[in-house]
Design a protein around this motif. Structure first.
Motif, short mmCIF file in Angstrom:
data_model
loop_
_atom_site.label_atom_id
_atom_site.label_comp_id
_atom_site.label_asym_id
_atom_site.label_seq_id
_atom_site.Cartn_x
_atom_site.Cartn_y
_atom_site.Cartn_z
N GLY A 25 54.58 53.69 41.48
CA GLY A 25 53.33 54.43 41.45
C GLY A 25 53.47 55.93 41.52
O GLY A 25 52.49 56.65 41.72
N ARG A 26 54.68 56.44 41.33
CA ARG A 26 54.94 57.87 41.42
C ARG A 26 55.48 58.40 40.09
O ARG A 26 56.14 57.67 39.35
N ALA A 27 55.19 59.66 39.82
CA ALA A 27 55.73 60.35 38.65
C ALA A 27 56.81 61.30 39.14
O ALA A 27 56.52 62.24 39.88
N LEU A 28 58.06 61.05 38.74
CA LEU A 28 59.21 61.79 39.27
C LEU A 28 59.94 62.50 38.13
O LEU A 28 60.20 61.91 37.08
N LEU A 29 60.27 63.77 38.36
CA LEU A 29 60.98 64.53 37.34
C LEU A 29 62.43 64.03 37.23
O LEU A 29 63.15 63.94 38.22
N ASP A 30 62.81 63.74 36.00
CA ASP A 30 64.13 63.20 35.68
C ASP A 30 65.24 64.12 36.22
O ASP A 30 65.24 65.33 35.97
N TRP A 31 66.16 63.55 36.99
CA TRP A 31 67.31 64.24 37.57
C TRP A 31 66.94 65.22 38.69
O TRP A 31 67.79 65.60 39.47
N GLN A 32 65.68 65.63 38.79
CA GLN A 32 65.28 66.60 39.81
C GLN A 32 64.72 65.90 41.04
O GLN A 32 65.03 66.28 42.18
N GLU A 33 63.87 64.91 40.81
CA GLU A 33 63.22 64.21 41.93
C GLU A 33 63.66 62.77 42.07
O GLU A 33 63.23 62.08 43.00
N VAL A 34 64.51 62.32 41.19
CA VAL A 34 65.04 60.96 41.29
C VAL A 34 66.47 60.95 40.75
O VAL A 34 66.78 61.58 39.74
N HIS A 35 67.36 60.25 41.46
CA HIS A 35 68.76 60.11 41.05
C HIS A 35 68.88 58.82 40.23
O HIS A 35 68.13 57.86 40.45
N PRO A 36 69.84 58.76 39.31
CA PRO A 36 70.01 57.53 38.53
C PRO A 36 70.12 56.27 39.38
O PRO A 36 69.51 55.24 39.05
N ASP A 37 70.86 56.33 40.48
CA ASP A 37 71.03 55.13 41.30
C ASP A 37 69.70 54.61 41.83
O ASP A 37 69.53 53.39 42.02
N GLY A 38 68.74 55.51 42.07
CA GLY A 38 67.44 55.07 42.54
C GLY A 38 66.73 54.20 41.52
O GLY A 38 66.04 53.23 41.88
N VAL A 39 66.89 54.53 40.25
CA VAL A 39 66.27 53.74 39.18
C VAL A 39 66.93 52.36 39.08
O VAL A 39 66.24 51.34 38.97
N TYR A 40 68.26 52.33 39.15
CA TYR A 40 68.95 51.04 39.01
C TYR A 40 68.65 50.12 40.18
O TYR A 40 68.48 48.91 40.00
N GLU A 41 68.57 50.67 41.37
CA GLU A 41 68.20 49.85 42.53
C GLU A 41 66.79 49.30 42.36
O GLU A 41 66.52 48.14 42.68
N HIS A 42 65.90 50.11 41.85
CA HIS A 42 64.52 49.72 41.60
C HIS A 42 64.46 48.57 40.58
O HIS A 42 63.74 47.58 40.78
N LEU A 43 65.23 48.68 39.50
CA LEU A 43 65.23 47.65 38.46
C LEU A 43 65.87 46.36 38.96
O LEU A 43 65.39 45.25 38.66
N ARG A 44 66.96 46.48 39.72
CA ARG A 44 67.61 45.27 40.25
C ARG A 44 66.69 44.50 41.19
O ARG A 44 66.82 43.28 41.32
N ALA A 45 65.79 45.22 41.83
CA ALA A 45 64.84 44.57 42.74
C ALA A 45 63.71 43.88 41.99
O ALA A 45 62.82 43.29 42.61
N GLY A 46 63.75 43.97 40.66
CA GLY A 46 62.76 43.27 39.85
C GLY A 46 61.53 44.10 39.50
O GLY A 46 60.56 43.57 38.95
N HIS A 47 61.57 45.39 39.80
CA HIS A 47 60.42 46.25 39.52
C HIS A 47 60.56 46.92 38.15
O HIS A 47 61.66 46.99 37.60
N ALA A 48 59.46 47.43 37.65
CA ALA A 48 59.46 48.09 36.34
C ALA A 48 59.54 49.60 36.50
O ALA A 48 59.12 50.16 37.51
N ALA A 49 60.08 50.24 35.48
CA ALA A 49 60.12 51.71 35.43
C ALA A 49 59.85 52.12 34.00
O ALA A 49 60.22 51.42 33.05
#
Length: 281
Positions: A33-57
């Motif tokens: 539910g958040r809008a995050l600036l690529d590489w500035q407000e979110v690290h790549p690992d955060g996205v992969y952890e999110h996807l592995r947990a079954g969530h969408a991005a």
């Protein structure tokens, strides 16, 4: 002076971009539910952890307004701007950059270019353009050299599943079904600005399969090799390095790049690739 601009899908590490004087316009990642600036407000690992947990991005292109602001700032201190971006067939970002340039009093001072690529190959083009302008090359000459740079490089990569690319509209449902065969991983490359599945390889042999393709293309010619990987995984990255060293490629220079948050949202965990081009001193 000439300023070089790219977008965050080039996956240039922020510290490196700042050190080299390259200006990076971020795309946006939507998750939780958040809008995050690529590489500035979110690290790549955060996205992969999110996807592995079954969530969408998902992702959103950089807006024209963001480009207008940057171009105006840069043109107060630079004569021209070269702005090189992710393929227009993968994102609206380059079209938004074009719209921004047309809002300027002197749009001819900004060269907006569609790389027809993204991630490591885009980063490579940006770095070579930056090297050229720092060496005194004119903007016109640097732009003209881009096709030659692009023709020299070649990348193949593999994803664990084509599901994420299909969700984002980067490939069709038919391509996903054909690519996701049991026990095989799809191998993709960039063709005319699009992502294409070019063959399938056994899951445990995909890295060697891609490297063999690069050996067939470059032979014994010394190359610069880039390894890309979805996430910080020292064991897996070491295995990819070892495979490259044993491949038969004549590697004169190499580096490892993380696939960034926006790219990660579309390719998913388990993605890796190799990009090579002729080595030059």
């Amino acid at each position: 002076m000439i300023a070089v601009v790219t977008d965050s899908t080039s996956d240039l590490a922020p510290d490196l971009a700042r050190q080299l004087g390259i200006h990076v316009v971020p795309l946006t990642v939507h998750m939780n539910g958040r809008a995050l600036l690529d590489w500035q407000e979110v690290h790549p690992d955060g996205v992969y952890e999110h996807l592995r947990a079954g969530h969408a991005a998902s992702s959103e292109p950089a807006s024209p307004e963001r480009f207008v602001q940057l171009y105006r700032e840069l043109l107060t201190t630079h004569d021209q701007v070269i702005s090189l971006h992710i393929s227009g067939k993968l994102s609206e970002t380059v079209r938004n950059a074009e719209k921004a340039a047309m809002q300027l009093p002197e749009p001819g001072r900004v060269y907006v270019l569609d790389s027809r690529l993204t991630t490591a190959p885009l980063a490579d083009l940006v770095l070579r353009v930056q090297e050229a302008v720092q060496a005194g090359t004119s903007a016109e000459t640097a732009v003209q050299a881009l096709d030659g740079y692009r023709d020299e490089q070649y990348m193949e990569f593999s994803v664990a599943t084509l599901e994420y690319l299909r969700r984002g509209g980067r490939i069709s449902r038919v391509t996903e079904v054909m690519g996701n065969l049991v026990g095989l991983r799809p191998v993709l490359t960039f063709q005319n600005g699009e992502l294409k599945v070019i063959r399938r390889a056994r899951s445990k042999e995909t890295a060697e399969n891609i490297l063999q393709s690069l050996v067939e293309r470059f032979g014994s010619q010394p190359v610069h090799l880039t390894i890309t990987h979805a996430g910080t995984d020292p064991v897996r990255i070491r295995a990819l390095r070892d495979a490259a060293q044993q491949s038969g490629l004549t590697i004169r220079q190499g580096k490892v790049m993380l696939l960034g948050p926006v790219i990660g949202a579309h390719v998913g965990p388990g993605t890796f690739g190799f990009m090579a081009r002729p080595y030059t001193d």
